[in-house]
Write an enzyme that holds these catalytic residues in place. Structure first.
Site, PDB file in Angstrom:
ATOM      1  N   GLU A  71       0.816  -1.215   0.000  1.00 10.84           N
ATOM      2  CA  GLU A  71       0.000   0.000   0.000  1.00 10.84           C
ATOM      3  C   GLU A  71       0.855   1.272   0.000  1.00 10.84           C
ATOM      4  O   GLU A  71       0.319   2.379   0.141  1.00 10.84           O
ATOM      5  CB  GLU A  71      -0.923   0.019   1.221  1.00 10.84           C
ATOM      6  CG  GLU A  71      -1.968  -1.072   1.243  1.00 10.84           C
ATOM      7  CD  GLU A  71      -3.039  -0.910   0.174  1.00 10.84           C
ATOM      8  OE1 GLU A  71      -2.887  -0.049  -0.726  1.00 10.84           O
ATOM      9  OE2 GLU A  71      -4.023  -1.646   0.220  1.00 10.84           O
ATOM     10  N   HIS A  89      -3.109   2.824   8.372  1.00 11.51           N
ATOM     11  CA  HIS A  89      -4.147   2.095   7.623  1.00 11.51           C
ATOM     12  C   HIS A  89      -4.443   0.785   8.342  1.00 11.51           C
ATOM     13  O   HIS A  89      -3.535   0.006   8.619  1.00 11.51           O
ATOM     14  CB  HIS A  89      -3.679   1.821   6.198  1.00 11.51           C
ATOM     15  CG  HIS A  89      -4.475   0.769   5.492  1.00 11.51           C
ATOM     16  ND1 HIS A  89      -5.862   0.777   5.444  1.00 11.51           N
ATOM     17  CD2 HIS A  89      -4.091  -0.351   4.828  1.00 11.51           C
ATOM     18  CE1 HIS A  89      -6.280  -0.281   4.761  1.00 11.51           C
ATOM     19  NE2 HIS A  89      -5.226  -0.981   4.390  1.00 11.51           N
ATOM     20  N   HIS A  91      -7.524  -2.552   9.203  1.00 11.16           N
ATOM     21  CA  HIS A  91      -8.693  -3.330   8.786  1.00 11.16           C
ATOM     22  C   HIS A  91      -9.589  -3.561   9.998  1.00 11.16           C
ATOM     23  O   HIS A  91     -10.040  -4.671  10.245  1.00 11.16           O
ATOM     24  CB  HIS A  91      -8.259  -4.672   8.194  1.00 11.16           C
ATOM     25  CG  HIS A  91      -7.507  -4.559   6.904  1.00 11.16           C
ATOM     26  ND1 HIS A  91      -7.043  -5.660   6.224  1.00 11.16           N
ATOM     27  CD2 HIS A  91      -7.141  -3.483   6.171  1.00 11.16           C
ATOM     28  CE1 HIS A  91      -6.409  -5.275   5.131  1.00 11.16           C
ATOM     29  NE2 HIS A  91      -6.459  -3.949   5.083  1.00 11.16           N
ATOM     30  N   HIS A 151     -12.725  -2.707   2.454  1.00 15.81           N
ATOM     31  CA  HIS A 151     -11.296  -2.823   2.739  1.00 15.81           C
ATOM     32  C   HIS A 151     -10.957  -2.431   4.175  1.00 15.81           C
ATOM     33  O   HIS A 151     -10.590  -3.281   4.975  1.00 15.81           O
ATOM     34  CB  HIS A 151     -10.533  -1.936   1.742  1.00 15.81           C
ATOM     35  CG  HIS A 151      -9.058  -2.124   1.746  1.00 15.81           C
ATOM     36  ND1 HIS A 151      -8.269  -1.915   0.631  1.00 15.81           N
ATOM     37  CD2 HIS A 151      -8.195  -2.473   2.730  1.00 15.81           C
ATOM     38  CE1 HIS A 151      -7.000  -2.147   0.929  1.00 15.81           C
ATOM     39  NE2 HIS A 151      -6.931  -2.484   2.203  1.00 15.81           N
TER      40      HIS A 151
END
Length: 211
Positions: A71, A89, A91, A151
């Site tokens: 990413e 980032h 999840h 996502h």
């Protein structure tokens, strides 16, 4: 604490709080024209400083033996168009639930203002692609957080601590909304109500001293 040490510290926190599982999620922190980023394929709670690669803002590997997170293009795209110095980032569960069911997270609590108000959900694209990077960059415009369709979520900050706290807040707001749906229809704050909060913050009340 060095840039790489910050990635290790906050990577462990992300795992401890259940914001990531397995090798999912990634973090980065910027200093000038260099960005330290978590490596691809390594669980965040198993990181050591030397594992974390350093890239320049154009995506060239400058230092490190492991490959940067897949990413990394998304991180660099966000750095290019925001004042961010750190990106997280994850999840996380409730963030991902919202990201799979909605096009935005409305402001159901005034603390959403800390993220820029309504949180947009970036259109879906395959992870690690220029398309996803462009979608996230667009969703992040004027915000401190965005969700990524089907996502997860991404937050930014002037420091890694600030970016991480934004991630915690984003997950809390998503949980409040999702749990609220189980009871009824969550009430969304109006622009007028949100503006009143901003005004209150800019002009806090003063209390007279006791004589």
């Amino acid at each position: 604490m060095s840039l790489r040490e910050q990635l290790c510290e906050y990577g462990r926190r992300a795992v401890e709080l259940g914001l990531v599982i397995g090798t999912s999620g990634n973090l980065s922190v910027r200093q000038g024209e260099l960005v330290a980023v978590t490596p691809s394929g390594v669980a965040l709670d198993r990181l050591t400083p030397e594992m974390c690669p350093i890239v320049d803002v154009e995506g060239h590997l400058v230092e490190g033996e492991l490959q940067p997170s897949s990413e990394t293009p998304m991180h660099l795209a966000v750095y290019e168009t925001t004042d961010a110095q750190a990106i997280v980032h994850t999840h996380s569960v409730f963030g991902t639930v919202v990201a799979t069911t909605m096009t935005e997270l409305p402001p159901v609590h005034y603390n959403a203002l800390l993220l820029g108000g309504t949180v947009r959900v970036a259109a879906y694209a395959t992870y690690g692609t220029p398309e996803l990077a462009a979608n996230v960059r667009a969703a992040m415009a004027g915000k401190r957080a965005a969700l990524m369709a089907n996502h997860g979520g991404v937050t930014i900050g002037a420091t890694m601590e600030e970016a991480f706290e934004a991630t915690r807040l984003l997950e809390w707001l998503c949980e409040v909304y999702v749990r609220g749906l189980s009871v009824g229809k969550p009430t969304v704050l109006t622009d007028e109500q949100l503006n009143a909060v901003v005004e209150r913050a800019l002009n806090p009340p003063t209390f007279p001293r006791r004589r």
